[in-house]
Motif scaffolding. Structure first.
Motif, mmCIF file in Angstrom:
data_model
loop_
_atom_site.group_PDB
_atom_site.id
_atom_site.type_symbol
_atom_site.label_atom_id
_atom_site.label_comp_id
_atom_site.label_asym_id
_atom_site.label_seq_id
_atom_site.Cartn_x
_atom_site.Cartn_y
_atom_site.Cartn_z
ATOM 1 N N ILE A 291 -1.448 16.876 -3.143
ATOM 2 C CA ILE A 291 -2.723 16.504 -2.532
ATOM 3 C C ILE A 291 -3.887 16.839 -3.461
ATOM 4 O O ILE A 291 -3.848 17.842 -4.178
ATOM 5 C CB ILE A 291 -2.877 17.157 -1.130
ATOM 6 C CG1 ILE A 291 -3.904 16.386 -0.319
ATOM 7 C CG2 ILE A 291 -3.217 18.642 -1.210
ATOM 8 C CD1 ILE A 291 -3.542 14.964 -0.010
ATOM 9 N N ASN B 165 0.836 -1.204 0.000
ATOM 10 C CA ASN B 165 0.000 0.000 0.000
ATOM 11 C C ASN B 165 0.872 1.256 0.000
ATOM 12 O O ASN B 165 2.100 1.172 0.120
ATOM 13 C CB ASN B 165 -0.991 0.006 1.181
ATOM 14 C CG ASN B 165 -0.297 -0.117 2.526
ATOM 15 O OD1 ASN B 165 0.686 0.562 2.795
ATOM 16 N ND2 ASN B 165 -0.809 -1.002 3.365
ATOM 17 N N GLY B 166 0.229 2.398 -0.135
ATOM 18 C CA GLY B 166 0.960 3.658 -0.212
ATOM 19 C C GLY B 166 1.617 4.044 1.110
ATOM 20 O O GLY B 166 2.713 4.605 1.134
ATOM 21 N N THR B 167 0.936 3.743 2.203
ATOM 22 C CA THR B 167 1.470 4.064 3.528
ATOM 23 C C THR B 167 2.814 3.372 3.739
ATOM 24 O O THR B 167 3.799 3.989 4.161
ATOM 25 C CB THR B 167 0.468 3.612 4.620
ATOM 26 O OG1 THR B 167 -0.812 4.186 4.332
ATOM 27 C CG2 THR B 167 0.909 4.032 5.991
ATOM 28 N N LYS C 127 -8.464 5.260 -5.313
ATOM 29 C CA LYS C 127 -7.446 6.020 -6.041
ATOM 30 C C LYS C 127 -7.643 5.914 -7.553
ATOM 31 O O LYS C 127 -8.318 5.012 -8.040
ATOM 32 C CB LYS C 127 -6.035 5.548 -5.632
ATOM 33 C CG LYS C 127 -5.770 5.648 -4.135
ATOM 34 C CD LYS C 127 -5.797 7.076 -3.606
ATOM 35 C CE LYS C 127 -5.974 7.144 -2.104
ATOM 36 N NZ LYS C 127 -4.756 7.106 -1.319
ATOM 37 N N GLY D 267 -2.690 -1.626 -2.563
ATOM 38 C CA GLY D 267 -1.446 -1.723 -3.321
ATOM 39 C C GLY D 267 -0.750 -0.386 -3.303
ATOM 40 O O GLY D 267 -1.360 0.641 -2.995
ATOM 41 N N ASP E 203 4.882 12.305 -2.100
ATOM 42 C CA ASP E 203 3.675 11.505 -1.892
ATOM 43 C C ASP E 203 2.742 11.802 -3.061
ATOM 44 O O ASP E 203 2.064 12.826 -3.106
ATOM 45 C CB ASP E 203 3.028 11.871 -0.546
ATOM 46 C CG ASP E 203 1.734 11.088 -0.293
ATOM 47 O OD1 ASP E 203 1.158 10.553 -1.262
ATOM 48 O OD2 ASP E 203 1.292 11.035 0.871
ATOM 49 N N GLY F 243 -2.178 8.710 5.933
ATOM 50 C CA GLY F 243 -1.194 7.816 5.306
ATOM 51 C C GLY F 243 0.102 8.494 4.910
ATOM 52 O O GLY F 243 1.081 7.814 4.576
ATOM 53 N N THR F 244 0.151 9.824 4.917
ATOM 54 C CA THR F 244 1.421 10.535 4.704
ATOM 55 C C THR F 244 2.217 10.628 5.990
ATOM 56 O O THR F 244 3.446 10.538 5.979
ATOM 57 C CB THR F 244 1.175 11.995 4.231
ATOM 58 O OG1 THR F 244 0.259 11.997 3.153
ATOM 59 C CG2 THR F 244 2.478 12.650 3.817
ATOM 60 N N CYS G 37 0.360 9.697 -3.950
ATOM 61 C CA CYS G 37 -0.682 8.679 -3.756
ATOM 62 C C CYS G 37 -2.021 9.091 -4.362
ATOM 63 O O CYS G 37 -2.885 8.247 -4.588
ATOM 64 C CB CYS G 37 -0.846 8.364 -2.280
ATOM 65 S SG CYS G 37 0.529 7.396 -1.621
ATOM 66 N N GLN G 38 -2.222 10.392 -4.612
ATOM 67 C CA GLN G 38 -3.466 10.852 -5.252
ATOM 68 C C GLN G 38 -3.183 11.430 -6.638
ATOM 69 O O GLN G 38 -4.078 12.026 -7.233
ATOM 70 C CB GLN G 38 -4.133 11.928 -4.381
ATOM 71 C CG GLN G 38 -4.520 11.426 -3.004
ATOM 72 C CD GLN G 38 -5.319 12.435 -2.202
ATOM 73 O OE1 GLN G 38 -5.585 13.551 -2.640
ATOM 74 N NE2 GLN G 38 -5.716 12.044 -1.001
ATOM 75 N N SER H 215 -0.288 5.098 -4.312
ATOM 76 C CA SER H 215 -1.251 4.183 -3.697
ATOM 77 C C SER H 215 -2.199 3.672 -4.778
ATOM 78 O O SER H 215 -2.587 4.423 -5.670
ATOM 79 C CB SER H 215 -2.066 4.897 -2.622
ATOM 80 O OG SER H 215 -3.185 4.101 -2.243
ATOM 81 N N THR I 82 -3.393 16.719 4.275
ATOM 82 C CA THR I 82 -3.200 15.435 3.622
ATOM 83 C C THR I 82 -3.925 14.357 4.413
ATOM 84 O O THR I 82 -4.585 14.624 5.416
ATOM 85 C CB THR I 82 -1.705 15.110 3.468
ATOM 86 O OG1 THR I 82 -1.540 13.906 2.709
ATOM 87 C CG2 THR I 82 -1.009 14.952 4.808
ATOM 88 N N PHE I 83 -3.792 13.142 3.909
ATOM 89 C CA PHE I 83 -4.368 11.952 4.532
ATOM 90 C C PHE I 83 -3.383 11.434 5.582
ATOM 91 O O PHE I 83 -2.176 11.598 5.437
ATOM 92 C CB PHE I 83 -4.615 10.936 3.414
ATOM 93 C CG PHE I 83 -5.168 9.624 3.852
ATOM 94 C CD1 PHE I 83 -6.412 9.539 4.461
ATOM 95 C CD2 PHE I 83 -4.453 8.446 3.631
ATOM 96 C CE1 PHE I 83 -6.930 8.315 4.856
ATOM 97 C CE2 PHE I 83 -4.970 7.223 4.019
ATOM 98 C CZ PHE I 83 -6.204 7.164 4.627
HETATM 99 C C1 LIG Z 1 -4.149 7.038 0.013
HETATM 100 C C2 LIG Z 1 -3.041 7.914 0.478
HETATM 101 C C3 LIG Z 1 -1.925 7.430 1.182
HETATM 102 C C4 LIG Z 1 -1.811 6.020 1.664
HETATM 103 O O1 LIG Z 1 -2.030 5.069 0.717
HETATM 104 P P1 LIG Z 1 -2.689 3.656 1.148
HETATM 105 O O2 LIG Z 1 -2.503 2.822 -0.061
HETATM 106 O O3 LIG Z 1 -4.108 3.921 1.491
HETATM 107 O O4 LIG Z 1 -1.900 3.155 2.307
HETATM 108 C C5 LIG Z 1 -0.923 8.304 1.510
HETATM 109 N N1 LIG Z 1 -0.994 9.592 1.180
HETATM 110 C C6 LIG Z 1 -2.054 10.118 0.529
HETATM 111 C C7 LIG Z 1 -2.057 11.560 0.171
HETATM 112 C C8 LIG Z 1 -3.121 9.283 0.173
HETATM 113 O O5 LIG Z 1 -4.177 9.810 -0.442
#
Ligand SMILES: *Cc1c(COP(=O)(O)O)cnc(C)c1O
Length: 471
Positions: free
Chosen positions: A194, A120-122, A247, A254, A218, A149-150, A220-221, A242, A146-147
């Protein structure tokens, strides 16, 4: 920017004219009919300004829109299932050739040397931080907008998040405020693109270079977003993605780490496979596990789903960009509605979300809560977005752990002084008062779908006084 000088009459006149211009471009029609076979054809009866004078749906009136929005994620059995079934029937489910194929295609799509798929992204961000040796006592600069997960990965490696306030016009980290938060302990910065809108890498990279900071993007988005025609995620020392369900490239779960740095990528590969030898991470044959590691491996069937999604990503990104630009042009002159701004060198955005700021003063003092409820009632789902990540209890919870109490002086872990040092007033206003989002799947609709969003916002603008009774 919304123009407060636009008179109400002028505003209505302009909109009754643009409301007639809702013609589907041929490129949009073909793109959306290829991508979303299940979406009904656009309704030719686009609401005109007269429907905006009806009662708001929240007060029992007829909603502007009653149709469904494009569903997400998308799945086309005819094209998507062949490789997935092959993988399942092969019995090779753990990481092997299909993951490697997905990694190669993702790297080629971005124009970067290497890509490593992970769970995953985290954990992609956590692995990247760890493999640049960002550890206990180190400070990492990050946006509060941000989320989680950052930020969770910064704490997972024992480092200290330091929050830099945002530029409310772009919703991104404000480059002008970065240097004031750099200390002798600062080792890295995580620019977050973001909402799928690129951060200002053109200003961030020279600051990072001057202060010798590792840059982990990051993204992820922000799949396929570009600055000067270069994909975000490939501009820093490493980029993280992510593939979570929501996403723009959805596998369910993933993630990926990308970089042009072979030594770093070999360390990441080793790390996601228990620290076992890989590439430049090599030792005496038979010596076994060489480095501290964990297990973050993606499965073959996840990679097969990712490969199917990847075939549509570019065309979907184009549709999102076209619809976002069109929607922005339709709502930017509504008083009190301030859509996102992109930096000048952004050549493409990902639009994981479509954000704007809501200024209640121009809506007769209507609260954002009621605005969001009223717009949703009109058939236009929307949200208030993030809460302030720099003030939440997880930070203090981490500071009270055994590890943090051993790694940091007491003064650095005092939560009240941490909150003061990390105060971000611009972000507070975005989170608590102004931000409103639409999700990316809505941008995969037609132009008349965008017209309905604009019409619904206008309807609420016209009826703001009636909605003041609502909570
Ligand atoms: C979704 C997201 C993450 C984490 O990704 P995961 O796959 O959900 O663990 C990290 N940073 C941002 C900005 C995200 O949107």
């Amino acid at each position: 920017m919304s123009n407060p000088n636009v008179s109400r009459r002028e505003f209505l006149r302009r909109n009754s004219l643009t409301g007639l211009g809702a013609v589907l471009s041929p490129s949009l029609l073909s793109a959306s009919s290829i991508e979303q076979p299940t979406i009904p054809a656009p309704n030719p009866e686009i609401p005109t300004s007269s429907s905006r004078t009806e009662a708001p749906a929240l007060l029992g009136g007829k909603p502007v829109r009653s149709k469904e929005w494009p569903t997400w994620p998308m799945w086309q059995p005819e094209t998507d299932e062949k490789q997935l079934l092959e993988v399942i029937r092969s019995g090779i489910w753990s990481r092997a050739n299909v993951v490697t194929e997905f990694e190669a295609k993702w790297a080629a799509t971005l124009g970067v040397k290497r890509s490593l798929a992970v769970v995953n992204g985290t954990n992609a961000i956590m692995a990247a931080l760890a493999q640049f040796d960002i550890r206990g006592g180190d400070e990492v600069l990050v946006t509060p907008y941000t989320f989680i997960g950052t930020v969770a990965p910064i704490l997972m490696v024992g480092a200290m998040p330091v929050f830099v306030d945002v530029d409310p016009e772009t919703f991104q980290i404000d480059p002008a405020q970065i240097e004031a938060r750099i200390t002798p302990r600062t080792r890295a910065i995580i620019p977050v693109h973001i909402l799928g809108l690129p951060a200002n890498m053109t200003l961030i990279m020279p600051i990072a270079k001057k202060h010798n900071l590792v840059v982990i993007e990051d993204a992820c988005q922000a799949h396929m977003a570009e600055i000067n025609h270069r994909k975000v995620g490939t501009l820093g020392d490493a980029g993280c993605f992510s593939f979570q369900n929501s996403k723009n490239l959805a596998i369910g779960e993933g993630g990926a780490i990308v970089s042009n740095d072979d030594a770093f990528m070999d360390r990441c590969f080793s790390y996601q496979n228990y620290g076992n030898p890989y590439g430049q991470v090599s030792g005496v044959i038979g010596a076994g596990t060489l480095r501290q590691g964990t297990k973050l491996r993606l499965t073959e069937y996840q990679a097969a789903i990712g490969l199917a999604q990847l075939t549509r990503l570019d065309a979907q990104t184009t549709v999102r960009n076209e619809n976002a630009a069109y929607l922005k042009s339709k709502i930017k002159d509504i008083p009190g509605i301030v859509p996102y701004k992109l930096y000048d060198d952004v050549t493409r955005a990902a639009f994981h979300l479509f954000p704007f700021r809501f200024k209640k003063e121009q809506f007769k003092g209507l609260s954002r809560d009621v605005f969001v409820k009223a717009l949703s009632a009109e058939g236009i789902p929307c949200s208030k977005g993030y809460a302030t990540l720099n003030t939440m209890p997880y930070l203090n919870d981490t500071f009270q752990t055994k590890n943090y109490r051993k790694m940091y002086p007491k003064s650095m872990l005092d939560f009240n002084s941490y909150l003061e040092r990390n105060h971000c007033p611009q972000n507070d206003r975005l989170c608590r008062e102004e931000a409103v989002w639409f999700t990316q799947n809505m941008l995969l609709g037609s132009r008349s779908d965008m017209d309905e969003i604009a019409n619904a916002i206008e309807k609420i603008y016209e009826n703001a006084d009636k909605l003041l009774t609502q909570k």
